[in-house]
Motif scaffolding. Structure first.
Motif, PDB file in Angstrom:
ATOM      1  N   THR A   1       0.831  -1.203   0.000  1.00  0.00           N
ATOM      2  CA  THR A   1       0.000   0.000   0.000  1.00  0.00           C
ATOM      3  C   THR A   1       0.865   1.253   0.000  1.00  0.00           C
ATOM      4  O   THR A   1       0.593   2.218  -0.730  1.00  0.00           O
ATOM      5  CB  THR A   1      -0.923   0.002   1.237  1.00  0.00           C
ATOM      6  OG1 THR A   1      -1.680  -1.202   1.264  1.00  0.00           O
ATOM      7  CG2 THR A   1      -1.871   1.188   1.193  1.00  0.00           C
ATOM      8  N   GLU A   2       1.913   1.250   0.791  1.00  0.00           N
ATOM      9  CA  GLU A   2       2.804   2.406   0.856  1.00  0.00           C
ATOM     10  C   GLU A   2       3.478   2.650  -0.492  1.00  0.00           C
ATOM     11  O   GLU A   2       3.578   3.792  -0.957  1.00  0.00           O
ATOM     12  CB  GLU A   2       3.863   2.186   1.933  1.00  0.00           C
ATOM     13  CG  GLU A   2       4.831   3.354   2.067  1.00  0.00           C
ATOM     14  CD  GLU A   2       5.922   3.090   3.092  1.00  0.00           C
ATOM     15  OE1 GLU A   2       6.576   4.063   3.501  1.00  0.00           O
ATOM     16  OE2 GLU A   2       6.116   1.924   3.481  1.00  0.00           O
TER      17      GLU A   2
ATOM     18  N   LEU B   1      -6.126   6.930   4.200  1.00  0.00           N
ATOM     19  CA  LEU B   1      -5.170   6.577   3.171  1.00  0.00           C
ATOM     20  C   LEU B   1      -5.874   6.029   1.946  1.00  0.00           C
ATOM     21  O   LEU B   1      -5.514   6.355   0.810  1.00  0.00           O
ATOM     22  CB  LEU B   1      -4.175   5.542   3.717  1.00  0.00           C
ATOM     23  CG  LEU B   1      -3.202   4.938   2.696  1.00  0.00           C
ATOM     24  CD1 LEU B   1      -2.335   6.024   2.083  1.00  0.00           C
ATOM     25  CD2 LEU B   1      -2.337   3.869   3.357  1.00  0.00           C
ATOM     26  N   TRP B   2      -6.889   5.201   2.146  1.00  0.00           N
ATOM     27  CA  TRP B   2      -7.599   4.606   1.028  1.00  0.00           C
ATOM     28  C   TRP B   2      -8.341   5.645   0.211  1.00  0.00           C
ATOM     29  O   TRP B   2      -8.380   5.577  -1.014  1.00  0.00           O
ATOM     30  CB  TRP B   2      -8.564   3.526   1.523  1.00  0.00           C
ATOM     31  CG  TRP B   2      -7.854   2.231   1.759  1.00  0.00           C
ATOM     32  CD1 TRP B   2      -7.489   1.695   2.954  1.00  0.00           C
ATOM     33  CD2 TRP B   2      -7.350   1.342   0.765  1.00  0.00           C
ATOM     34  NE1 TRP B   2      -6.809   0.532   2.768  1.00  0.00           N
ATOM     35  CE2 TRP B   2      -6.709   0.276   1.437  1.00  0.00           C
ATOM     36  CE3 TRP B   2      -7.381   1.329  -0.626  1.00  0.00           C
ATOM     37  CZ2 TRP B   2      -6.116  -0.781   0.761  1.00  0.00           C
ATOM     38  CZ3 TRP B   2      -6.781   0.276  -1.299  1.00  0.00           C
ATOM     39  CH2 TRP B   2      -6.159  -0.767  -0.610  1.00  0.00           C
ATOM     40  N   ASP B   3      -8.931   6.647   0.872  1.00  0.00           N
ATOM     41  CA  ASP B   3      -9.605   7.716   0.139  1.00  0.00           C
ATOM     42  C   ASP B   3      -8.596   8.524  -0.671  1.00  0.00           C
ATOM     43  O   ASP B   3      -8.862   8.915  -1.818  1.00  0.00           O
ATOM     44  CB  ASP B   3     -10.363   8.635   1.101  1.00  0.00           C
ATOM     45  CG  ASP B   3     -11.622   7.989   1.661  1.00  0.00           C
ATOM     46  OD1 ASP B   3     -12.092   7.001   1.049  1.00  0.00           O
ATOM     47  OD2 ASP B   3     -12.114   8.455   2.703  1.00  0.00           O
ATOM     48  N   THR B   4      -7.427   8.766  -0.075  1.00  0.00           N
ATOM     49  CA  THR B   4      -6.390   9.499  -0.793  1.00  0.00           C
ATOM     50  C   THR B   4      -5.920   8.716  -2.010  1.00  0.00           C
ATOM     51  O   THR B   4      -5.786   9.272  -3.114  1.00  0.00           O
ATOM     52  CB  THR B   4      -5.183   9.777   0.137  1.00  0.00           C
ATOM     53  OG1 THR B   4      -5.626  10.550   1.248  1.00  0.00           O
ATOM     54  CG2 THR B   4      -4.087  10.519  -0.608  1.00  0.00           C
TER      55      THR B   4
ATOM     56  N   ALA C   1       4.792  -1.851  -7.409  1.00  0.00           N
ATOM     57  CA  ALA C   1       4.659  -2.092  -5.973  1.00  0.00           C
ATOM     58  C   ALA C   1       5.247  -3.441  -5.595  1.00  0.00           C
ATOM     59  O   ALA C   1       5.948  -3.565  -4.582  1.00  0.00           O
ATOM     60  CB  ALA C   1       3.195  -2.016  -5.554  1.00  0.00           C
ATOM     61  N   LEU C   2       4.984  -4.454  -6.404  1.00  0.00           N
ATOM     62  CA  LEU C   2       5.517  -5.782  -6.104  1.00  0.00           C
ATOM     63  C   LEU C   2       7.038  -5.791  -6.198  1.00  0.00           C
ATOM     64  O   LEU C   2       7.720  -6.363  -5.343  1.00  0.00           O
ATOM     65  CB  LEU C   2       4.917  -6.810  -7.069  1.00  0.00           C
ATOM     66  CG  LEU C   2       3.487  -7.252  -6.746  1.00  0.00           C
ATOM     67  CD1 LEU C   2       2.868  -7.974  -7.931  1.00  0.00           C
ATOM     68  CD2 LEU C   2       3.471  -8.150  -5.514  1.00  0.00           C
ATOM     69  N   TYR C   3       7.589  -5.176  -7.235  1.00  0.00           N
ATOM     70  CA  TYR C   3       9.043  -5.143  -7.363  1.00  0.00           C
ATOM     71  C   TYR C   3       9.667  -4.363  -6.211  1.00  0.00           C
ATOM     72  O   TYR C   3      10.695  -4.764  -5.657  1.00  0.00           O
ATOM     73  CB  TYR C   3       9.467  -4.520  -8.694  1.00  0.00           C
ATOM     74  CG  TYR C   3      10.974  -4.515  -8.859  1.00  0.00           C
ATOM     75  CD1 TYR C   3      11.630  -5.615  -9.391  1.00  0.00           C
ATOM     76  CD2 TYR C   3      11.742  -3.432  -8.430  1.00  0.00           C
ATOM     77  CE1 TYR C   3      13.018  -5.636  -9.506  1.00  0.00           C
ATOM     78  CE2 TYR C   3      13.126  -3.444  -8.535  1.00  0.00           C
ATOM     79  CZ  TYR C   3      13.754  -4.549  -9.070  1.00  0.00           C
ATOM     80  OH  TYR C   3      15.118  -4.576  -9.160  1.00  0.00           O
ATOM     81  N   SER C   4       9.056  -3.251  -5.855  1.00  0.00           N
ATOM     82  CA  SER C   4       9.618  -2.390  -4.830  1.00  0.00           C
ATOM     83  C   SER C   4       9.542  -2.999  -3.443  1.00  0.00           C
ATOM     84  O   SER C   4      10.458  -2.841  -2.636  1.00  0.00           O
ATOM     85  CB  SER C   4       8.902  -1.032  -4.848  1.00  0.00           C
ATOM     86  OG  SER C   4       9.373  -0.196  -3.827  1.00  0.00           O
TER      87      SER C   4
END
Length: 309
Positions: free
Chosen positions: A88-89, A128-131, A164-167
């Protein structure tokens, strides 16, 4: 053993970027090779362009293919996002930085305004989800991410998942890098890496001791938090094995968050090789690897690698 032997590897190793799960390594080579030949001819290396072929050998070209690495993870990723703070981050950081780049650098006034508005609106949300929803919706509305501008349907979704997965996923990162490492053999003279592939290739080259010329296209290597601070070697620098590094970036390529990588990647300790960045114009498809490869600067970098000592 002859350098044209079946296990010798290729003089040119290509590394693709995100969103290529619908293609094979062979298909990508057939797309990239003619563009690379065009770039060589534009740089005045017509004879070399005619000699370049798909496959092994000193003048052979192969693709270090890794798109299938993401497949086992992507189906579960939608559920994982709700519980995995690392993923998520990473998605939040990526979305934020792409919008910030669009807000300051896009040549499309509508994109600049839309990105600025989304960033301001998203900053007012406590959730966070709304953002993330506001920012990701804004990305999908940008001209850059519409079909025909980026050559992949659902590019934003592919990009967010794969980056996101790679990071954030060590297994994915290791598997991607292993594919590239396996493609780089003693025959390899130049590595040409696009988008996310440039990040993975850069990390692999930190572990290689043979001379390599590096050509990066639309690279997000300088993207803070998502990539730059997570690179294995800190502080980042030009890999010691790299004898020349050319970086091409279209100002409208939002993936290339920093057009000039030299300030972020100084020469390796005891070395003088610098990253030389060129701003180029890819027309209607600013992130397309094929358009990048057709430029004179791409042909000159590859030509020098294949004809040099």
């Amino acid at each position: 053993m002859s350098d044209d032997g079946p296990t010798a590897g290729s003089g040119v190793v290509l590394v693709h970027g995100i969103g290529e799960s619908g293609s094979t390594a062979e298909q990508l080579v057939q797309q990239w090779l003619p563009a690379l030949q065009t770039g060589l001819r534009t740089a005045g290396a017509d004879e070399l362009a005619d000699q370049l072929v798909a496959g092994p050998g000193r003048l052979g070209v192969q693709m270090a293919y890794y798109a299938d690495v993401f497949a086992p993870y992507e189906a579960a990723n939608a559920m994982a996002l709700a519980t995995d703070p690392d993923l998520t981050e990473a998605i939040g950081q990526l979305t934020q930085q792409w919008l910030e780049t669009a807000a300051t650098r896009s040549s499309d006034p509508a994109d600049r305004t839309a990105a600025q508005d989304a960033l301001a609106f998203g900053a007012t949300e406590e959730s966070l989800w709304d953002t993330l929803r506001i920012l990701s919706d804004a990305l999908n509305d940008l001209h850059f991410f519409r079909p025909g501008v980026v050559s992949a349907a659902g590019f934003v979704d592919h990009a967010l998942r794969e980056v996101a997965l790679y990071s954030a996923n060590a297994q994915v990162k290791t598997a991607v890098q292993q594919r590239i490492r396996a493609a780089v053999t003693p025959t390899t003279r130049v590595v040409v890496a696009h988008s996310l592939g440039s990040v993975a290739a850069y990390e692999v080259l930190q572990e290689i001791d043979q001379p390599i010329v590096l050509l990066t296209l639309g690279s997000p290597l300088g993207m803070s938090t998502v990539f730059y601070e997570r690179l294995t070697v800190q502080p980042p620098h030009v890999p010691a094995c790299v004898t020349a590094w050319t970086n091409l970036a279209d100002p409208d390529d939002l993936i290339a968050t920093h057009l000039d990588l030299a300030p972020y990647f100084p020469p390796a300790p005891g070395r003088t090789v610098q990253c030389i960045s060129h701003q180029i114009d890819n027309g209607a498809d600013p992130h397309d690897p094929v358009r990048y490869l057709e430029h004179r600067q791409a042909g000159a970098a590859v030509g020098a690698a294949l004809t040099g000592p």
